[in-house]
Each structure stands twice: as C-alpha cells, then as structure tokens.
Enzyme design. Structure first.
Site, PDB file in Angstrom:
ATOM      1  N   GLY A   1      -5.490   8.398  31.276  1.00 10.92           N
ATOM      2  CA  GLY A   1      -4.821   7.526  32.157  1.00 10.92           C
ATOM      3  C   GLY A   1      -3.416   7.215  31.917  1.00 10.92           C
ATOM      4  O   GLY A   1      -2.924   6.886  30.833  1.00 10.92           O
TER       5      GLY A   1
ATOM      6  N   CYS B   1     -21.590  12.471  29.980  1.00  7.35           N
ATOM      7  CA  CYS B   1     -20.793  13.121  30.962  1.00  7.35           C
ATOM      8  C   CYS B   1     -20.468  14.390  30.565  1.00  7.35           C
ATOM      9  O   CYS B   1     -19.469  14.604  29.715  1.00  7.35           O
ATOM     10  CB  CYS B   1     -19.589  12.288  31.412  1.00  7.35           C
ATOM     11  SG  CYS B   1     -18.445  13.140  32.482  1.00  7.35           S
TER      12      CYS B   1
ATOM     13  N   TYR C   1     -13.187  19.076  30.970  1.00  8.01           N
ATOM     14  CA  TYR C   1     -12.066  18.915  31.229  1.00  8.01           C
ATOM     15  C   TYR C   1     -11.411  17.870  30.565  1.00  8.01           C
ATOM     16  O   TYR C   1     -10.103  17.885  30.489  1.00  8.01           O
ATOM     17  CB  TYR C   1     -12.106  18.877  32.857  1.00  8.01           C
ATOM     18  CG  TYR C   1     -10.817  18.417  33.370  1.00  8.01           C
ATOM     19  CD1 TYR C   1      -9.485  19.067  33.223  1.00  8.01           C
ATOM     20  CD2 TYR C   1     -10.920  17.118  34.158  1.00  8.01           C
ATOM     21  CE1 TYR C   1      -8.571  18.621  34.012  1.00  8.01           C
ATOM     22  CE2 TYR C   1      -9.692  16.789  34.985  1.00  8.01           C
ATOM     23  CZ  TYR C   1      -8.418  17.571  34.643  1.00  8.01           C
ATOM     24  OH  TYR C   1      -7.362  17.019  35.182  1.00  8.01           O
TER      25      TYR C   1
ATOM     26  N   CYS D   1     -19.051  11.655  41.725  1.00  9.53           N
ATOM     27  CA  CYS D   1     -19.564  10.824  40.449  1.00  9.53           C
ATOM     28  C   CYS D   1     -19.545   9.454  40.660  1.00  9.53           C
ATOM     29  O   CYS D   1     -18.591   8.835  41.288  1.00  9.53           O
ATOM     30  CB  CYS D   1     -18.558  11.202  39.168  1.00  9.53           C
ATOM     31  SG  CYS D   1     -18.895  10.170  37.626  1.00  9.53           S
TER      32      CYS D   1
ATOM     33  N   CYS E   1     -25.148  14.139  31.532  1.00  5.54           N
ATOM     34  CA  CYS E   1     -25.192  13.828  32.940  1.00  5.54           C
ATOM     35  C   CYS E   1     -24.559  15.018  33.805  1.00  5.54           C
ATOM     36  O   CYS E   1     -23.374  15.289  33.567  1.00  5.54           O
ATOM     37  CB  CYS E   1     -24.364  12.725  33.068  1.00  5.54           C
ATOM     38  SG  CYS E   1     -24.273  12.118  35.044  1.00  5.54           S
TER      39      CYS E   1
END
Lengths: 454, 454, 454, 454
Positions: B35, B245, B251, B391, B442
């Site tokens: 982020g 995930c 990635y 997602c 997932c």
C-alpha cells in the site's frame, strides 16, 4: 549497494522538435540513475535570444510539474541530472548552467571532470572573471566568453582545446546545439534522431525512451554542430586512442543501454560467465547483489550450471530521507535495504556476485548476513578487477576513503571480508566481455595508468 | 505492471518494546509494497488512556520525519499502509483508526474486506450510530462500542463473530494488543518475537527487517491477546477450512516473505518450473515482466534449459506523479516504464513470463513492443490460472473493468494479445508449488468458489 | 496583542447559489480574524447525498487552491475557520464536521462552547457511541443520530434542546441548511441574502465581502430552516433574555462588522470617548495598542482634545512560525512586533488605550517600552471593565493562567504594570456605547454572573 | 493599495557580532514592507574565505527556519529583501549576490537602480565577462573584479565611481563590510551600533527592532569601511546636492522609521495638516486609505476639526496567492481587501485622504464604493503632488502604464475618478513637512527634474 561510487551526471539534448521540452523531461527520467540530487531543463527558440531554464533539487518526479514545463518556450532543449551537495549552493551549481555572453546566450549541460580546472580558474580570476559557482562548467563558459573568435562555434572549439579531462558536453544556443566529447571519449555520449530532429544523450536508454532511433556514438574529440543547416562534425583534437570508462559497463549504465554498440546487460552477463570459468567455486547456488549484479550472477549460474537464486531482496522504497537507525537498533541496519532469503541460503554453499569492492565494509556485512541465515559457505566473486586508484574523470571517489584494494592482496581482502573465497575478474576479461581489448578503455582505477596527461 | 490488481493494506503491531514507534516505522517500510498511498502509526503506553496517532498520505518516506516519530509516546504500537482515493476523505479513511469508547480507546489496523459491511452499517445507523468514514474498519469499531460485554476482549470477539469476509486485524488498546484473522485465514498475518516483545505483521519480511524472530502464523479464526500477562490464544470461530489467498504467493507478497512456511520466491520459481514442464515452448530465451515475474521466469529458464535474460528493464524512478504523455507522444508511453533490450530479443524466439493477465491490454502492448525490437516469436506463459472472478476479500478489483478471461477461452485471449502461444498454469500446480492442495487456498478468482457464504 | 484571549471560530453558509463554493472561500477570508489555525468548506447539491469537504491547517490562503475548490460540487456550502492544537488530531477536529446518519448526511460548522458536553458525551458512550474527535460538535452530531424524530429538522431541534452553552451553528444537508443560535444569543450569527440565496455568517463583514445584503440577526433560540421552499423560522426555546457576548464589541469582531445593528468601530470609538469623560488624564497625546484599540484611542483623543498619535507601530509580517528570540536577545522581543515612536513619545505625557488586561505582562512591557523611548508619564486606559472570570461560551481562556484582575484592586494592578495611572471603563458604559443596557449582554467575564445555568 | 508603486529592496548589515545571523533575520522582518518576494542572508567569519548564503522566494517567515539559520557561520552578515519575478531566474536574481574574485569573496546587497547599467554591461561582455543574472548588482561585481586596484576597498570605490543612479549598497567580505550611498543620497541608508558592532540598514525601524542605537545616516557619496580596525569614512564623490527620494516619506518607509532625522509618521501627519490648510473641504468626516494614508488622514481631521473615522477597513489576510474573483463575481472584488463602513459614511460628506494617484483606477473604485454605502460627497485629498514622471532610481514603475497625471489637469482627473473635489499637496509643502526645502529631495516624479545626469 555502491554508496561510494557515483557517476556525476547525465545529459540530453534535442534540436528542433515541437515537443522538445517534454521529451527532455522523459529523457531525464531514463537517465535518473546517473544523478538523483538535482535536475534541470533549458529550452530556446531559434529566433529568440532568451533561454528558459527550470532547475531544482531532488528527483525528476519531484522537481517538474506540468504547468511549469508548459511555460518553457522553445523547440530545442538540453537537460541534466546530477549529484550535488546540500544548501543554497546546490541550486546554483545545478545544471544546465545558463550564461549571457556579448554575442549570445548559452545553456551548458556537462558530465565529467576537468583536471586542469584549478589552473584555468586562477588565470581567469587573475584577468577579472568572477565565479558564482564552484563547478567546472562555469570555467568552460568563462573561457568561451573571453575567446576572440568571431562565432560561437569557433569560440567553443578553441575553449575545449584548452581543457583537459573526461567530458560529455551538450551546449544549447539560439543559433544551434553543440555536442562534444573529450579526445579519449572517456564519458559516453550518443547521437540519435527523432522525427528528423537530432538527439544526443549520455545513454541509449534515453533515446529508446523518447522513441528516437540510434545513429552512432559521438566520436572521441568530436564537436558536433546541430542547427538549421543540419549536422556538421568538427574536431577538437586529432583522433586519439579511445579510452571509454570501463565502469560504465560494470556498474553505471542502465542494463538496457548500449555503449559502443555493446549491450550493458549482455556484457555484464558475460562478465559473470567469465567469472565462472576463471574462478569456479564448489557451490550450490549463485546470487547477485541487487540491482547492479543481477545480470552477472545469472551469467555465473548458467555457466556454472548451478541454480540462480534471489538470495537477497532489495527494498525499493528506502528513499534518500529515511530515519537512520540508532545504535541500539543495529539489527535493523542492512536488512532494511537488503533482506536475505533464509529458505534459499540455509545450508547452502553460496556464490555471491558483486560488481566491485570499494571499502569492503558492505561486502563484509553481506557475507555476515548470509552466514546468519545459515549459508554454509560464501564465495565472493567480483565482476571487475580490484579498484585501486581514484578516478579524475567524473566518478566521485571523494568519499571512498581508503580503497580496500589500494595496498592489499586479494587474500588479505578475503580475510577482512570473511569470505570463504574471493576472486576478481581480470581487466582483460572485462575488455573481452565488452568486445574489445583493454587499450580501448580507461582502466585507470584498476591500473593507475591515466589516459590524460596532467 | 499489475495496475489493476491491488492489495489493499499491510498491518504491523508490537507490544511492550522501548522502540515500538521507530520499529513500526521500519516495518512499514518493509510492507510498503502492500500500500503506497497512505500510512499511519498509533502508539500507547500501558498506563495511559491516550493513543497517539500519526498518519499521512503518500509513501512512508514522505509522511514521517524523525521529530514527529519522537513525539509519539508509548511502548506499544500498530502501523498500517494502504491504498486510498484522493481528497479530504483519504486522510479520514486512513489507518490506524483511533476511536474513544466509554471504557477505553482503540486503534485499529485492518487488512481485508467485509462482505456484510453494508448490512451491519445499515443496522448501526438505524440504531443511531454515525459514520465519519466509508471504511469497514469503522463498522468494526461501532460494533465493539455497542457490545454489552464486560471487557474489551470479549466485546471484540463478539464483534468479530458478527462480521464476514477476509481480514487480518491488529487492535491496540492501553490494556493490550489483539491480533485476529478471519476463520478461513484469507489474509495473511504472522507472529514473531523481538527482545521478548510479541510482534505481528502481514508478512515475515517485516519481522526480518526489525530483527524479530518468526514464531508462527496467526491461525485462521484465532484471536490472539498480547498484554502484560503474556500471550493468550482465543477463538473467534471453530476451526474452519483454511483458505489463504493464493494471490499472495503469485503476486502480492514480497519474494523474501514466507507464507504458511513457504518462501514466496521459491514458490514463484517453482511456478516457472511447472510452467516449463506443463507448457513448453520452442524458444531461445526466457524473460519475465519485472519485478513480480522475475522468479518465475528464472525457474522457467532453468527447467527449460534455455538462457534466462533480462528482456525488459524497468525504470525504478517513475513516481506516482509524473506527467502523462499526451497522444502525440504515444511512442513514449510504455517504454518510459519498461524498455525492451533489442540485443537480447532480436531474432529470438522469446518466452515471456507474467504472473497474471487482468484486462489484457498490458500483455498486448508488451508483446507488440517485443516484436518491434525484432523478437521472432513471443510465447506468453502465465504463472497462474485465468483470472475470472472478482475478489471480495481485500483485493481491489474495482478498476479491473472487463476481466479478459471472464468469458473467453485461452485461444481467444491468445489472439487478442497477439501472442504466438499462450498458456496458463493450473490451480492444482499453483497449490502444489505452495506445498499443499487447492483446498488450502482461496482460489475464488479462478474458480468462482467463494469460501465465505454471503 | 491579546495572545490570551481567543475567539474560537467563525462560520458561514449559503444555500442555493451557483458560486456557493468560491463565495464561501471569500467569506472565510473575511472571517479569518476569528480563527487562523484551520479552515474548511463543505458543499452539497440538493439532489445528491454526498457532501464534499475540503479542510486543512493554516490560513485560508495556505489551505485552498483553485483546482481543489473547483472540484467541490454543489450549489450550497458551509465554511468554518478555527483555532486548534497541533498534530494529527487537529485535522480530525477541524470543521465542517461531516457525518453520515441513517437518513442523511450532515456537515456541521460550529462556533461556541457547550457546558454540558461532558455529561452528554458520557451518556452517549454508555449507549455505545464512539467518538473520533474531542469536539463538542461531534456530541451534537451523535445526539441528532440517536434522535427518534421522523425528519432531520425535528431531530436537530430536539438535539439542540438538550445542549447548553453558547453557540452559533450552521448545518448543511442535501435537504436544507439550518442556522441556529443558543437561547441567549451569546455567539453572533446574522442572515443576509445574495441573488435570492440565503446567507448566514458570524459577522456582517462576511456578508459585505461576498456582496450579500444584510437582512437581520439570527434571533436567540431561533432555528432557521433554509431550503427549496424558502426560509422558515422555528424555535429551539422560548424567547429568553438576550446575552450577546460583550467582548465581540470590545475585541473580537472586525471594526467594519455590525452586531445587533451597532457598528463595531463606532462602538469602540465611543468606548474611547466615555473613557476620556470618565477617566481623564493630564496628557499631551493619546495612542492605542494596535490594531484592536485604534478606534478607542482616536475616540479618547477627540473627546480629550489632545492629538491622536501612532505611538506604536505593529509589524504586519510576523507570522505564526517565526524563530523566537533566545534569552540573550531579549532586546529584540516585543519590538519585533510593536515598535514605539520616539519622536512621538519623547518627553510627552501619554495616554495608552488598550481593550483589556489579561495577565498584565503585556501592559507592563509596553509601558516600560514607552518610558525607554522617553515618555514622561504613561496613563493606561482600558476600554472595558477588569477581566475577572473565565468564559465558558466560546472564548479560549485556557491559557490565561492567573487573570491579573481576578483578586486585585485597580490600584494594585496599576502598581504591577507600573503605570502612572490606570482606569477601566464600567460595564454600564460599555453597554451604553453598544446602544443598550447591561441586561442585553453576557458580561460574565466581568461580573461572574453567567447567563446559562449549569 | 498602491499596487503600481513598488520600492525594490531593503538592505541590512552587521559586522562583528556573535548573533549576526539571527539579528539579520529579525532585521529583514522589520524591512519586509520594502520587498516581499524574495529574501536572503549572507554571513562570513573574518578568518575564513567562504561566505555562506541562504536565499529563497517568499516572505521572511516562509524562507528561513531555525536549523538553516544555525548552519550559517560567521560573526558578520548582510541581508536583503526584494521584489522579483517568478521562475528559476528569481532565485538567481535574488540577493545577497555572492561572487568569488581572485583576491576575495563578496556578498552584495543592493537597493536602487543604475541608469548606466546597460552601457557598462555591454562593455563588460565585450571584454569577455559573462552574466548569469539580469541584475545591476552583477554589473557592480564584474566591475570590481576587473579593477586593477591593489585592495578590495579601492577596487570598490573605483567601481562605484563608474556607476550612475540611485543606490544604497552593503557589501560583505571576509576582510570587512562596506556601506555606500550614491552621491545624491537618493536611496536611504543609516548607521547604528549594537554592543559595539556597526549596523547599517535601509531604515531605522530595523535598528530599533534589533535593539541597535541610531548613529547617523550614511552620507550621500560616502563609502564607509567597517572592519576589525573600526570605522573609516571614505568618499566616492565630492559632496553633491542631496536628493533623498521624497516618496520614502510619502509612501515607502515604515511610519516608525526616521529619515534624515524626521519621523515618517509625523511627516505624514503634517502632510495631512497642510492638506487641510491648503485644500479645505466642507465635510463631516475624514478617512484615510489604509494603511499608508492613516497618519495623513488623522492630521487632516485634527487640523480641519472634523472627526477622524475608519471609513475603510483593510483585510490583513489577503495573501499573495489568493484566488482572484472571476467576472461574474465582480461584487467581491475590492471589498475583499477594503470594506467601507456604512455606519460611518452614510449621509456624510467625506474627505478621503490617499498618498498618491497612479493610474486613477483605484481612486475611482474607492469613491464609487463610498457612494454605494451612502456617502453624500467624496472629497479626495492627495498628500503629494501629481505623479507625472517615471522613476529611474529604484521605484518600479514598470507596471504603471499610463500615469493618469502625466498629461492631465487636476480638474480632468477629478472628473475621471468622479470625486466631488480633488486636491493635491504642493511639493514645497511636502518638503516643508519633511523639515527642508525641495532642493534637498529628489522630486523627479513630480517635476521631471532628474538629479543624476544621464
């Protein structure tokens, strides 16, 4: 990870293109790795005397904004990125340097270092010139101003005949743009063309970025005139022996650039291959110190037929202004920038490829780090010869302090950095990887043989 | 080169350490890739009610300075990096979110997405709660405030039982720090220890950076209490099937991080190896799209026994705020970011490895670029299955527009992106590379099978 | 020169005007003297639910730029200027406060102080409300959110009936704009009209600046609804005794504003005239402490028939962030801000008029300064009664420390500040100058008689 | 409200004081009204050759911070405030200008304008000097560099003998500080002393601010040497007729400054008294245009025995960078800066005092404004003669466009600005108010008689 070896500049120029200003801006992005502390763009129109200049401290992304770029006028431009020191003087010393002579205005963008700048400066001051900066570039401008030649081209050529050192120079005037390279061609400079407009740049990656086609390298000792009449090649000096800085291949240039027709990544990969041939190691895995030694490490791995692995991951976000860890937080130190991959290194015999060793402290720290996460053995391989002598032609070795190889044998260095083994590549092999012999390069930093007489 | 897939956050927390504030700052550097638009640090002392918060927009290097960090008080801290939108709301939406309840103060750092946030919010507003942000995190805070439980721990556990989705949550109060992970463990969160103090982080690279030792991953459905009495593990829900995930491997995560004990770089390299096994190509050279596909490409090259080359060089200096090229300067476009190496690609048959295809436009552009510099053939290999479904658990697919694979066959995509061949890796192989079966992950974005019932 | 008395806010609102955003910006310039540490603008369109907010720290000139203002949407707007503390909390505490309720969104701009905020807050937290700021404004928002009334108007009126204190409030919603004033009318708020659109502002100078016509003051206890149907006046409470803050005349408001129909400059000039009548001094010249006491000093001079002179010149450029002189440079101190005119003061008997004495240190320093440049006598005249009691309705007396007049006689103060004589104006005279009797004003700071029961 | 008349600079210097740097900073605050677009400080130590310079664009409060000031070295300093244009050139043109000569380094701070700068510049360029700025100051530096004199003092004196115009100059070198004033003393410069150290400044208010004692004005044509041996007064030229810029009294200087021993506020007040004597008006009230005409207006009122009122209130917060109202918002225009007081002006016959009329547009707008709020009559009184001729000695009249009085009678101007009556004060009266005859002043802007031959 070469805090102590710094290229001092990147230059770019374009003559007669309707997007000269913004293309220069993009070119500076492509050359950003050659200087991250200041940048500038100068533009001019053929008919007008005034040269516009926009300069600032920091990265290209921080300095320029769209509205300012749009206020620049002119169909021709030169740009510059540089390292510099802090304070008010920085901005004054930043480039392009714009000066007003009797006959015209000049904007100079300069990469390199003069070895007779001090003497020239003394003479000029004696004759009443005043200096506002401490840069070599201002010396060149003063010499041109005092030159009795009729036109600016001849004045500049006469001026360049007086200076000694390594340089790549792009000079913008309302009458034309001039690109010059020292008689040994120590610093790189290439020529391209875009929509018919001539383009010059320190590296071909800048040509690629703006979409220009590569034409050829500017020749050692060449003074190339670009103006409304086209291109005209003149000479500063008779053809001399070439002596391109060999460190441009080893460390400075971007891997996607070509120098003298050789691709930098390919040369580096070959350096790794030669390293594996000449200095094999009984190892399980090969890793490079990011980013500059990745190519060489993959070459080593392929030649040695061992897996190439990402043994160290570099944090891309450590900026120039992060808070340095205090002593109690030593554990944070290097890992903030480079994190070793335990899963890759544990219980392995590792070949760690780096492009050079300056003071040895970084190598020592990295080897220690690798051992801490479980590397069984660390074999250091350097893709260049021992760095023993200071550079006087444009590499900042001011902060190198003691060059570890200056008066030590490879065995002694091996011991200091605590490697299981250490080997350097010979300069002959480096030249071979670059597709030529050692005579074609300046290898003064390895040999002490300086191409320019003082 | 994945402009359309964005992890939404990274979180970090440390309880009871004399350098809690500055260590959190370093940890946020390590998590910056998760982020880059806002970051914040909240600190507290056990004895005091007031939580200090420092937040801002931009990169960690731009937001925090030493004097401000020093003004933070407290031996415990949580930190957060995030993506967000522009304007005033950004800063309000940025985290950690600090709120004052009757009984205590909370600072919440949250990675993930709730699927029942809208309903919960409606109910809360009906009951008179007011919202100052649009974030899911504020919903969690409101639920906790209205919970009748005697102590904050029980209130939080009751609250978390009401929310559905994927989340990794670190909550700081003057009484203790709490780390929680959704019952499927969709978003990653791990536990470490530094000088006896418990540390939690989205990725192990943050533990490495601050020098903390890895202990274990926070378990799916776990609510871990860290306070002056030590660590106490409670449960939000009964043990459910794990569903980490899978894109964290493919990635999002840093290559030096380990997820569920598997190193991300190693997993990616194996993805490349499997790709070479399952989808070989008659090629001369293998290259990856930097930076995320470098590991997979080198795995492909090793397995296929063809050279691994740097076919594309990425410009590290393109910032968030550079001037976008206008239409007349289309030639500048992609090359400003990624420059192909003619010398490596010309007259070669190239395998280009990427981690995923979202809309297909980037792949198409890159393939075109490779052909322009002379690549004879371009074989695209994707180290994951076709990305077909949005997602709902923390990856921003808001701007994905049409997912190219949503309703197209591989052949159709191959044609659109103009590849000589295109192949994807199966989800079984991805799971295998990550050391488990597909049931442990997932994989909803590939299969449409969402682990959390709505 | 009243560092210790601070008005806390200025508010503005306009409903249904095509230039609502930029007019609010200009109005905040006009109200800047009421708060210089943060400012904000919120806008909305009748049809849309989303309220845009732009807020920042510093002066209006520093916070807003043209492109941001243009991004605000909406034909209605409220604005706010305020004082606040440093750090992250500042921006959170800054206004307008935007909140989302079940039924609608609100932007609140609030000037004043609630005396029962603590109790209300406790009750709300008990019931599960969470607070993100420390401001009274958030208490008002929470109360409205929990109110069972059908529409927002009734909810707000019910809410305002629960709060006690002095306030001027402008609330913007997509449905309408609401202006409210506490039942005693302690804080000022006036109504104007511009191109048919209703405008409300803390002071009439904001109406003048945007070109609006003054209609009337908002009445004590009034709740004025402005929406597409026009204006509708409702009541929070039965008509109560008026108690406008008398310090708005003496010090806070701009001299060109009118309060309750009285011009502030004219009232101040009359205060000076009454001072000259009631407390004459045998003096050669009268001067005022700039800027707030210039009007009173000229009134004194005219009535006393002695020359009015500029005895002290104020430096307009001392910003909020200048480097404070260290101890060795005491001589710089006050003179940096206020320079005495030797040529005007030397060998003269001076009447120095000021609007109030808070701690006495400033007065003492100024008198000393005047003597140093040769004033023979200094007679201090204060255009208000001794300031003895803290204000609970919106004046920040938090940093007043010991009020010098709290428990001292005028003679004692005279001695402390080393004046040749000292005299205050009576509150009756102040009320008379403002065209009314003391019953019409809140004079609690002089008398201790607080109009609102606690 | 004189947007078209601009003093170009303020200068300050101090030699041999342990707080030279910070005192210069405070002095620049005191001189800020003389230039608000750039400022700089240069410092030096007697023993060292290097001069430190800190310069920037904007207000003193925006440019300098404590840590930067502390990094300046040296017990002597010069400072400068100036107006300038935007862009990169600004900072280059900003002062003090630091240059390196053969023998020494200089920092020059210059207020004024040379009338033979163009010719001198041409000659210098012919001889090979290069210019980096467009400022007159660089011409002075070049002349000094080329001067054959043995020491820097003599070089500077020889240099100053070659330049013509109005100037006040402070030059800092490691050997000494030099203060010079043109032979007519057009621009002001005064001498003071602080703790034994000599101090020079454009205005006495800067001496007052730093606590220095006023000694005397620098004499016209004086070259004052201040060094370790003390003070030594030399001469640039024989004593010439004095010609101090009369506009320094009328408009430029701060009211608390003294020029040639006369206090500026007192002179202005007398200008108002003379205006009342020479040009009475049958009026009810006198007001001045803030801030520069307040003193004159109060003098008028006292002499005319009518009340002095604050007819216009100026908004102190309008910065250099506020958003200009667009055409549809014309009503906002002037009132944002100056708001008329209806209660003071309505139904009154008003005398409005201003210091000058440049283009007439401001006067016309203000008179219209006064009539709009109900003024019955507006009698304009100007405290100086008609401004008819451009200034060549340091006042920026570049943007004056058409001077309204250039070729119009007072009656014609009265009609254009729509005043009920208009009157100017004679230059004899202005000189009388300043305690001398017109021969002592430069009154070229009124008469066209320029004191310096071209």
């Amino acid at each position: 990870m070469k805090p102590n070896l710094r290229e001092e500049c990147g230059v770019f120029g374009i003559w007669g293109h309707s997007h000269a200003d913004i293309l220069t801006y993009y070119a500076l992005y492509a050359l950003q790795h050659r200087g991250q502390e200041a940048a500038g763009i100068a533009t001019v129109d053929e008919c007008e005397k005034d040269i516009d200049v926009l300069r600032g401290q920091g990265l290209v992304s921080e300095i320029f904004n769209e509205s300012e770029i749009k206020q620049l006028n002119g169909r021709s431009a030169v740009g510059h990125v540089r390292y510099s020191t802090t304070g008010d003087s920085t901005l004054l010393n930043s480039q392009p340097l714009r000066v007003r002579l009797k006959s015209t205005s000049l904007a100079l963008a300069h990469n390199g270092n003069l070895i007779n700048a001090g003497v020239l400066r003394d003479n000029l001051e004696e004759a009443g010139s005043i200096f506002q900066t401490t840069s070599d570039t201002e010396v060149i401008a003063h010499l041109a101003a005092r030159n009795p030649e009729k036109n600016i081209e001849d004045s500049l050529i006469q001026t360049l005949r007086k200076i000694k050192g390594g340089y790549a120079l792009v000079i913008l005037t309302p009458e034309g743009m001039y690109a010059a390279r020292d008689p040994h061609g120590i610093r790189p400079l290439c020529l391209g063309t875009l929509d018919g407009a001539p383009v010059v740049a320190s590296e071909t990656c800048a040509l690629d970025t703006v979409g220009a086609e590569y034409v050829r390298d500017i020749r050692p000792g060449e003074f190339l005139v670009m103006d409304s009449k086209g291109r005209d090649s003149k000479r500063i000096a008779d053809a001399d022996s070439r002596a391109l800085c060999i460190f441009e291949y080893i460390y400075f240039s971007r891997p996607d650039s070509n120098l003298a027709g050789q691709n930098v990544h390919r040369v580096r990969k070959k350096l790794g291959e030669y390293l594996a041939m000449d200095h094999p190691a009984d190892a399980d895995v090969a890793s490079g110190v990011p980013d500059s030694s990745i190519s060489a490490a993959s070459g080593y791995a392929e030649e040695a037929e061992i897996p190439y692995e990402m043994g160290l991951v570099r944090n891309r976000y450590i900026g120039r202004t992060f808070i340095k860890p205090e002593d109690e937080l030593r554990q944070v130190g290097v890992k903030l920038k480079l994190n070793p991959l335990t899963k890759v290194l544990k219980d392995r015999r590792v070949v760690l490829v780096d492009d050079s060793i300056v003071r040895g402290t970084t190598s020592r720290t990295l080897i220690k780090l690798l051992r801490e996460v479980g590397a069984k053995e660390v074999h250091m391989r350097i893709s260049s010869p021992p760095y023993r002598y200071p550079c006087y032609y444009g590499i900042d070795t001011s902060s190198t302090g003691e060059l570890i190889a200056a008066n030590r044998s490879v065995k002694e260095i091996e011991k200091i950095i605590e490697a299981d083994s250490l080997a350097y590549l010979s300069k002959e092999r480096v030249a071979e990887a670059a597709g030529a012999t050692t005579e074609s390069f300046c290898t003064a930093c390895f040999s002490g043989d300086y191409p320019v007489e003082n």
